[in-house]
Design a protein around this motif. Structure first.
Motif, mmCIF file in Angstrom:
data_model
loop_
_atom_site.group_PDB
_atom_site.id
_atom_site.type_symbol
_atom_site.label_atom_id
_atom_site.label_comp_id
_atom_site.label_asym_id
_atom_site.label_seq_id
_atom_site.Cartn_x
_atom_site.Cartn_y
_atom_site.Cartn_z
ATOM 1 N N GLU A 88 0.821 -1.211 0.000
ATOM 2 C CA GLU A 88 0.000 0.000 0.000
ATOM 3 C C GLU A 88 0.856 1.262 0.000
ATOM 4 O O GLU A 88 0.511 2.248 -0.658
ATOM 5 N N LEU A 89 1.981 1.241 0.712
ATOM 6 C CA LEU A 89 2.889 2.395 0.700
ATOM 7 C C LEU A 89 3.378 2.680 -0.710
ATOM 8 O O LEU A 89 3.415 3.828 -1.154
ATOM 9 N N TYR A 90 3.751 1.636 -1.423
ATOM 10 C CA TYR A 90 4.250 1.842 -2.783
ATOM 11 C C TYR A 90 3.120 2.340 -3.689
ATOM 12 O O TYR A 90 3.316 3.226 -4.511
ATOM 13 N N ARG A 91 1.929 1.785 -3.520
ATOM 14 C CA ARG A 91 0.792 2.200 -4.361
ATOM 15 C C ARG A 91 0.430 3.660 -4.100
ATOM 16 O O ARG A 91 0.162 4.419 -5.026
ATOM 17 N N LYS A 92 0.450 4.082 -2.839
ATOM 18 C CA LYS A 92 0.079 5.456 -2.496
ATOM 19 C C LYS A 92 1.103 6.478 -2.971
ATOM 20 O O LYS A 92 0.784 7.649 -3.127
ATOM 21 N N ARG A 93 2.319 6.047 -3.199
ATOM 22 C CA ARG A 93 3.338 6.980 -3.663
ATOM 23 C C ARG A 93 2.973 7.556 -5.022
ATOM 24 O O ARG A 93 3.381 8.639 -5.383
ATOM 25 N N TRP A 94 2.130 6.858 -5.797
ATOM 26 C CA TRP A 94 1.706 7.380 -7.095
ATOM 27 C C TRP A 94 0.843 8.619 -6.938
ATOM 28 O O TRP A 94 0.814 9.468 -7.828
ATOM 29 N N GLN A 95 0.122 8.752 -5.827
ATOM 30 C CA GLN A 95 -0.653 9.967 -5.593
ATOM 31 C C GLN A 95 0.265 11.183 -5.489
ATOM 32 O O GLN A 95 -0.052 12.265 -5.974
ATOM 33 N N ILE A 96 1.417 10.998 -4.870
ATOM 34 C CA ILE A 96 2.399 12.079 -4.759
ATOM 35 C C ILE A 96 2.959 12.408 -6.141
ATOM 36 O O ILE A 96 3.123 13.578 -6.499
ATOM 37 N N GLU A 97 3.226 11.368 -6.935
ATOM 38 C CA GLU A 97 3.720 11.588 -8.299
ATOM 39 C C GLU A 97 2.705 12.389 -9.118
ATOM 40 O O GLU A 97 3.077 13.299 -9.866
ATOM 41 N N LEU A 98 1.423 12.073 -8.976
ATOM 42 C CA LEU A 98 0.380 12.796 -9.712
ATOM 43 C C LEU A 98 0.291 14.252 -9.256
ATOM 44 O O LEU A 98 0.084 15.150 -10.079
ATOM 45 N N LEU A 99 0.465 14.487 -7.958
ATOM 46 C CA LEU A 99 0.471 15.863 -7.454
ATOM 47 C C LEU A 99 1.616 16.651 -8.073
ATOM 48 O O LEU A 99 1.422 17.768 -8.566
ATOM 49 N N PHE A 100 2.828 16.079 -8.078
ATOM 50 C CA PHE A 100 3.971 16.781 -8.657
ATOM 51 C C PHE A 100 3.765 17.037 -10.147
ATOM 52 O O PHE A 100 4.103 18.100 -10.655
ATOM 53 N N LYS A 101 3.214 16.068 -10.853
ATOM 54 C CA LYS A 101 2.954 16.235 -12.285
ATOM 55 C C LYS A 101 1.960 17.377 -12.516
ATOM 56 O O LYS A 101 2.168 18.228 -13.374
ATOM 57 N N ARG A 102 0.869 17.397 -11.735
ATOM 58 C CA ARG A 102 -0.136 18.459 -11.858
ATOM 59 C C ARG A 102 0.471 19.816 -11.532
ATOM 60 O O ARG A 102 0.195 20.816 -12.198
ATOM 61 N N MET A 103 1.323 19.865 -10.499
ATOM 62 C CA MET A 103 1.955 21.124 -10.122
ATOM 63 C C MET A 103 2.851 21.643 -11.243
ATOM 64 O O MET A 103 2.838 22.828 -11.559
ATOM 65 N N LYS A 104 3.649 20.750 -11.831
ATOM 66 C CA LYS A 104 4.568 21.179 -12.892
ATOM 67 C C LYS A 104 3.814 21.622 -14.139
ATOM 68 O O LYS A 104 4.243 22.538 -14.833
ATOM 69 N N GLN A 105 2.673 20.989 -14.445
ATOM 70 C CA GLN A 105 1.938 21.316 -15.659
ATOM 71 C C GLN A 105 1.103 22.579 -15.545
ATOM 72 O O GLN A 105 0.890 23.263 -16.532
ATOM 73 N N ASN A 106 0.592 22.881 -14.360
ATOM 74 C CA ASN A 106 -0.402 23.947 -14.244
ATOM 75 C C ASN A 106 0.035 25.204 -13.516
ATOM 76 O O ASN A 106 -0.675 26.198 -13.552
ATOM 77 N N TYR A 107 1.177 25.166 -12.853
ATOM 78 C CA TYR A 107 1.584 26.327 -12.072
ATOM 79 C C TYR A 107 2.981 26.773 -12.472
ATOM 80 O O TYR A 107 3.837 25.953 -12.781
ATOM 81 N N PRO A 108 3.211 28.084 -12.454
ATOM 82 C CA PRO A 108 4.506 28.605 -12.916
ATOM 83 C C PRO A 108 5.607 28.514 -11.855
ATOM 84 O O PRO A 108 6.110 29.522 -11.387
ATOM 85 N N ILE A 109 5.963 27.303 -11.462
ATOM 86 C CA ILE A 109 7.041 27.171 -10.486
ATOM 87 C C ILE A 109 8.306 26.610 -11.135
ATOM 88 O O ILE A 109 9.204 26.141 -10.458
ATOM 89 N N LYS A 110 8.368 26.690 -12.461
ATOM 90 C CA LYS A 110 9.600 26.293 -13.150
ATOM 91 C C LYS A 110 10.661 27.374 -12.980
ATOM 92 O O LYS A 110 11.843 27.094 -12.953
#
Length: 194
Positions: A88-110
């Motif tokens: 379950e720990l490994y499976r839940k880590r994908w939620q963090i990956e999705l958050l980072f992906k959404r942050m990089k795509q939609n917000y100007p923090i580059k």
């Protein structure tokens, strides 16, 4: 990187990762497996790495996905957690990956607006708060907007005086009522002037 994994273990850091197909290990002990009905095939204490090289003491949990039937092997240094918790720990880590992906795509923090640590933290916190607000808005509207489109619309209409709920339900109606109200207000102002 076995040296890095050993340094994590020495520092008291729990790590969970997938086993690479080329990584070798020796089984030291078969552990009790009460989670067979939940998909855990095996739980073993191992020594990871090739003989004569830097080796890592750890644990391997083999899990068969009920949806796909695929077998996954997870490596960890934590001997106290149950095998199902490791999966379950490994499976839940994908939620963090999705958050980072959404942050990089939609917000100007580059590109950061300041060079100090405080300026960078402030910009990241603002992006996290904006993400939370957009998630709440997305959940509260009935229309199906993609997150990227919703973020773009909010960015475009950030400084306009428009009912955002009405706009997100029916953009055409909201814009028509906005412009018709603006036109009637201008005509009323002209009447008062003349």
């Amino acid at each position: 990187d076995y040296i890095k994994l050993n340094s994590f273990s020495a520092s008291g850091v729990t790590w969970v990762t997938r086993r690479r197909s080329r990584s070798a290990y020796d089984v030291l002990e078969e552990l009790n497996n009460p989670h067979k009905e939940k998909g855990v095939i095996a739980d073993k204490r191992i020594r990871l790495g090739y003989r004569g090289s830097n080796r890592v003491l750890g644990r391997i949990v083999q899990f068969k996905s009920p949806e796909s039937g695929e077998v996954y092997e997870f490596l960890t240094n934590n001997m106290k957690m149950s095998a199902i918790t490791i999966t379950e720990l490994y499976r839940k880590r994908w939620q963090i990956e999705l958050l980072f992906k959404r942050m990089k795509q939609n917000y100007p923090i580059k590109y950061f607006l300041g060079d100090s640590e405080n300026a960078i933290k402030l910009q990241i916190w603002c992006a996290l708060i904006a993400d939370l607000i957009l998630k709440i808005i997305k959940k509260g509207i009935a229309a199906k907007w993609s997150f990227a489109n919703l973020a773009a619309m909010m960015r475009l209409h950030l400084m306009t005086y428009i009912d955002i709920r009405g706009f997100l339900k029916s953009p055409e109606k909201a814009l028509q009522s906005k412009f018709s109200n603006t036109q009637s207000a201008k005509s009323q102002q002209l009447l008062f002037i003349t």
